[in-house]
Motif scaffolding. Sequence first.
Motif, PDB file in Angstrom:
ATOM      1  N   GLN A 301      -8.704   0.259  -1.347  1.00  9.86           N
ATOM      2  CA  GLN A 301      -9.693  -0.817  -1.240  1.00  9.86           C
ATOM      3  C   GLN A 301      -8.967  -2.153  -1.152  1.00  9.86           C
ATOM      4  O   GLN A 301      -7.896  -2.305  -1.752  1.00  9.86           O
ATOM      5  CB  GLN A 301     -10.529  -0.927  -2.530  1.00  9.86           C
ATOM      6  CG  GLN A 301     -10.991   0.350  -3.154  1.00  9.86           C
ATOM      7  CD  GLN A 301     -12.328   0.778  -2.606  1.00  9.86           C
ATOM      8  OE1 GLN A 301     -13.161  -0.071  -2.347  1.00  9.86           O
ATOM      9  NE2 GLN A 301     -12.510   2.067  -2.407  1.00  9.86           N
ATOM     10  N   ALA A 302      -9.622  -3.126  -0.509  1.00 14.48           N
ATOM     11  CA  ALA A 302      -9.059  -4.489  -0.497  1.00 14.48           C
ATOM     12  C   ALA A 302      -9.355  -5.183  -1.820  1.00 14.48           C
ATOM     13  O   ALA A 302      -8.521  -5.891  -2.370  1.00 14.48           O
ATOM     14  CB  ALA A 302      -9.638  -5.283   0.663  1.00 14.48           C
ATOM     15  N   GLU A 303     -10.564  -4.988  -2.341  1.00 15.14           N
ATOM     16  CA  GLU A 303     -10.987  -5.681  -3.565  1.00 15.14           C
ATOM     17  C   GLU A 303     -10.921  -4.731  -4.753  1.00 15.14           C
ATOM     18  O   GLU A 303     -10.984  -3.522  -4.584  1.00 15.14           O
ATOM     19  CB  GLU A 303     -12.434  -6.195  -3.407  1.00 15.14           C
ATOM     20  CG  GLU A 303     -12.630  -7.158  -2.243  1.00 15.14           C
ATOM     21  CD  GLU A 303     -11.769  -8.399  -2.328  1.00 15.14           C
ATOM     22  OE1 GLU A 303     -11.547  -8.892  -3.451  1.00 15.14           O
ATOM     23  OE2 GLU A 303     -11.290  -8.853  -1.266  1.00 15.14           O
ATOM     24  N   GLY A 304     -10.824  -5.308  -5.939  1.00 12.94           N
ATOM     25  CA  GLY A 304     -10.799  -4.491  -7.151  1.00 12.94           C
ATOM     26  C   GLY A 304      -9.581  -4.814  -7.984  1.00 12.94           C
ATOM     27  O   GLY A 304      -8.876  -5.803  -7.716  1.00 12.94           O
ATOM     28  N   ASP A 305      -9.316  -4.000  -8.994  1.00 11.11           N
ATOM     29  CA  ASP A 305      -8.153  -4.238  -9.846  1.00 11.11           C
ATOM     30  C   ASP A 305      -6.889  -4.300  -8.993  1.00 11.11           C
ATOM     31  O   ASP A 305      -6.731  -3.501  -8.067  1.00 11.11           O
ATOM     32  CB  ASP A 305      -7.995  -3.086 -10.856  1.00 11.11           C
ATOM     33  CG  ASP A 305      -8.900  -3.281 -12.054  1.00 11.11           C
ATOM     34  OD1 ASP A 305      -9.623  -4.296 -12.098  1.00 11.11           O
ATOM     35  OD2 ASP A 305      -8.881  -2.410 -12.942  1.00 11.11           O
ATOM     36  N   PRO A 306      -5.988  -5.224  -9.306  1.00 16.98           N
ATOM     37  CA  PRO A 306      -4.762  -5.315  -8.496  1.00 16.98           C
ATOM     38  C   PRO A 306      -3.787  -4.198  -8.859  1.00 16.98           C
ATOM     39  O   PRO A 306      -3.344  -4.120  -9.994  1.00 16.98           O
ATOM     40  CB  PRO A 306      -4.181  -6.675  -8.907  1.00 16.98           C
ATOM     41  CG  PRO A 306      -4.714  -6.939 -10.281  1.00 16.98           C
ATOM     42  CD  PRO A 306      -6.002  -6.201 -10.421  1.00 16.98           C
ATOM     43  N   TYR A 307      -3.456  -3.333  -7.910  1.00 22.02           N
ATOM     44  CA  TYR A 307      -2.532  -2.228  -8.200  1.00 22.02           C
ATOM     45  C   TYR A 307      -1.190  -2.371  -7.483  1.00 22.02           C
ATOM     46  O   TYR A 307      -0.151  -2.116  -8.071  1.00 22.02           O
ATOM     47  CB  TYR A 307      -3.170  -0.881  -7.840  1.00 22.02           C
ATOM     48  CG  TYR A 307      -4.311  -0.518  -8.750  1.00 22.02           C
ATOM     49  CD1 TYR A 307      -4.127  -0.469 -10.127  1.00 22.02           C
ATOM     50  CD2 TYR A 307      -5.572  -0.242  -8.244  1.00 22.02           C
ATOM     51  CE1 TYR A 307      -5.174  -0.151 -10.973  1.00 22.02           C
ATOM     52  CE2 TYR A 307      -6.623   0.082  -9.087  1.00 22.02           C
ATOM     53  CZ  TYR A 307      -6.411   0.126 -10.444  1.00 22.02           C
ATOM     54  OH  TYR A 307      -7.441   0.432 -11.286  1.00 22.02           O
ATOM     55  N   TYR A 308      -1.253  -2.735  -6.208  1.00 18.70           N
ATOM     56  CA  TYR A 308      -0.008  -2.791  -5.420  1.00 18.70           C
ATOM     57  C   TYR A 308       0.222  -4.204  -4.877  1.00 18.70           C
ATOM     58  O   TYR A 308      -0.616  -4.706  -4.137  1.00 18.70           O
ATOM     59  CB  TYR A 308      -0.096  -1.868  -4.204  1.00 18.70           C
ATOM     60  CG  TYR A 308      -0.126  -0.399  -4.484  1.00 18.70           C
ATOM     61  CD1 TYR A 308       1.026   0.366  -4.396  1.00 18.70           C
ATOM     62  CD2 TYR A 308      -1.319   0.242  -4.792  1.00 18.70           C
ATOM     63  CE1 TYR A 308       1.005   1.734  -4.620  1.00 18.70           C
ATOM     64  CE2 TYR A 308      -1.354   1.609  -5.036  1.00 18.70           C
ATOM     65  CZ  TYR A 308      -0.193   2.342  -4.948  1.00 18.70           C
ATOM     66  OH  TYR A 308      -0.223   3.694  -5.171  1.00 18.70           O
ATOM     67  N   PRO A 309       1.367  -4.844  -5.194  1.00 24.12           N
ATOM     68  CA  PRO A 309       1.754  -6.021  -4.408  1.00 24.12           C
ATOM     69  C   PRO A 309       1.947  -5.563  -2.964  1.00 24.12           C
ATOM     70  O   PRO A 309       2.305  -4.404  -2.731  1.00 24.12           O
ATOM     71  CB  PRO A 309       3.095  -6.434  -5.019  1.00 24.12           C
ATOM     72  CG  PRO A 309       3.294  -5.622  -6.221  1.00 24.12           C
ATOM     73  CD  PRO A 309       2.392  -4.432  -6.147  1.00 24.12           C
ATOM     74  N   VAL A 310       1.701  -6.441  -1.998  1.00 27.96           N
ATOM     75  CA  VAL A 310       1.800  -6.024  -0.588  1.00 27.96           C
ATOM     76  C   VAL A 310       3.081  -6.604   0.014  1.00 27.96           C
ATOM     77  O   VAL A 310       3.143  -7.809   0.308  1.00 27.96           O
ATOM     78  CB  VAL A 310       0.562  -6.494   0.203  1.00 27.96           C
ATOM     79  CG1 VAL A 310       0.630  -5.995   1.646  1.00 27.96           C
ATOM     80  CG2 VAL A 310      -0.730  -6.017  -0.470  1.00 27.96           C
ATOM     81  N   PRO A 311       4.119  -5.765   0.179  1.00 32.41           N
ATOM     82  CA  PRO A 311       5.409  -6.303   0.649  1.00 32.41           C
ATOM     83  C   PRO A 311       5.399  -6.644   2.137  1.00 32.41           C
ATOM     84  O   PRO A 311       5.422  -5.766   2.987  1.00 32.41           O
ATOM     85  CB  PRO A 311       6.398  -5.149   0.375  1.00 32.41           C
ATOM     86  CG  PRO A 311       5.669  -4.183  -0.511  1.00 32.41           C
ATOM     87  CD  PRO A 311       4.217  -4.337  -0.147  1.00 32.41           C
TER      88      PRO A 311
END
Length: 372
Positions: A301-311
């Motif tokens: 998902q784009a929105e929601g809890d932040p799980y992965y930084p986007v390198p």
Amino acid sequence: MFDYLIVGAGFAGSVLAERLASQLNKKVLIIDKRNHIAGNAYDHYNEDGILVHRYGPHIFHTNSRDVFDYLSQFTAWRPYEHRVLASVDGQEVPMPINLDTINKLYGLALTSFQVDDFFKSVAEEVSPISTSEDVVVSKVGRELYEKFFRNYTRKQWGMDPSELDKSVTSRVPVRTNRDDRYFTDTYQAMPLHGYTAMFERMLAHPNIKIMLNTDYHEILDIIPFKEIIYSGPVDEYFDFRYGKLPYRSLEFKHETLDKPLHLPSAVVNYPNEHAYTRVTEFKYLTGQVHPKTSLVYEYPQAEGDPYYPVPRPENAEVYTKYKKLADETPGVHFVGRLATYKYYNMDQVVAQALTLFKKLENKGKPEKVLGK
Ligand code: FAD
Ligand code: UDP
């Protein structure tokens, strides 16, 4: 008066709480806005009594003896080597791509040498290798890239591999032998009684107070402390002054089936089918014996809890600005996957936290001791 307010009770915050309390006799308050400790590594027994990971499968692996020894103070281990299959062209084949993957996929009987030649014959010359597409096509060519990586990555990240830094798909190797383990690290094991139990032991020190269901903003002006250790998202700490740093999110759908075993391996990846990327069956990870079995499906998902930084380069640029701000903020230490915007595994976060601890420890020492 607390010596430290620690924001976030995941690996970053909990390692620092444990070290500061047990080694420097500091008084620590560790808080989390969630209703549990252990951050994204949190596991618990579900209503059927099966041990599951609420935020997706967490498999511990490291090459660092220091990290492994450190955590071993708080848990016994269950030896575990992770294996993954990918569903491609109607078959379930080993992932990372290895000799058996190619032979099964194409109905061949190649040797290691022949598969090496095969990869060389299909690989594309790319220079420089900078994106997540480059990494894969330069090793195994476009067809395998499209079967195994392109669509999985588009689903997982919401963008094409050509838009992502090479570090993302570089996490997954390509092999010419038959090794079908997902990781090849020296230490591969699961905490015998689970991650949460390990965290409970880390935080069981009389100098450590734990406060859950609490956002740090709620207590900043109420509870006195000397310094902050912050493991939440770095952009949020600075009220998004330079804009939002993108973090990729996931929705986890948990399911329990009334049979002892469901999948042919711990994880099956679905690059080209379904809205979810992968399915995990927890009993493979934990070794639990139970008449039922629990699975989790991961929906990006784009929105929601932040799980992965986007390198990717533009995000790295924004992070550099936040990093400068963080470095210039006295009395606040940023650590962990969200606060340093790094796609870190658990062991890397533990190592980063232990390094920060050393820095804090040395700060209090006279210089001639430091020079020793
Ligand atoms: P977190 O665990 O995210 O902890 C940060 C905590 O801060 C959170 O609990 C959050 O609630 C809290 N917080 C944030 N903001 C605030 C606030 N304002 N006030 C109070 N509290 C706040 N790593 C591996 O090594 N192996 C794996 O197999 C693996 N699988 C993974 C699978 C998934 C789906 C994901 C998302 C990650 C996986 N990881 C894996 C990575 C692993 O989860 C991280 O490396 C590790 O948990 C990061 O620890 P952390 O302390 O930096 O962050
Ligand atoms: N990946 C892929 N196909 C797969 C497995 C991984 O394209 O079958 C890519 C994808 O971009 C993924 C990255 O490789 O995000 C890293 O995979 P890993 O399994 O390490 O992801 P994580 O466990 O961190 O979600």
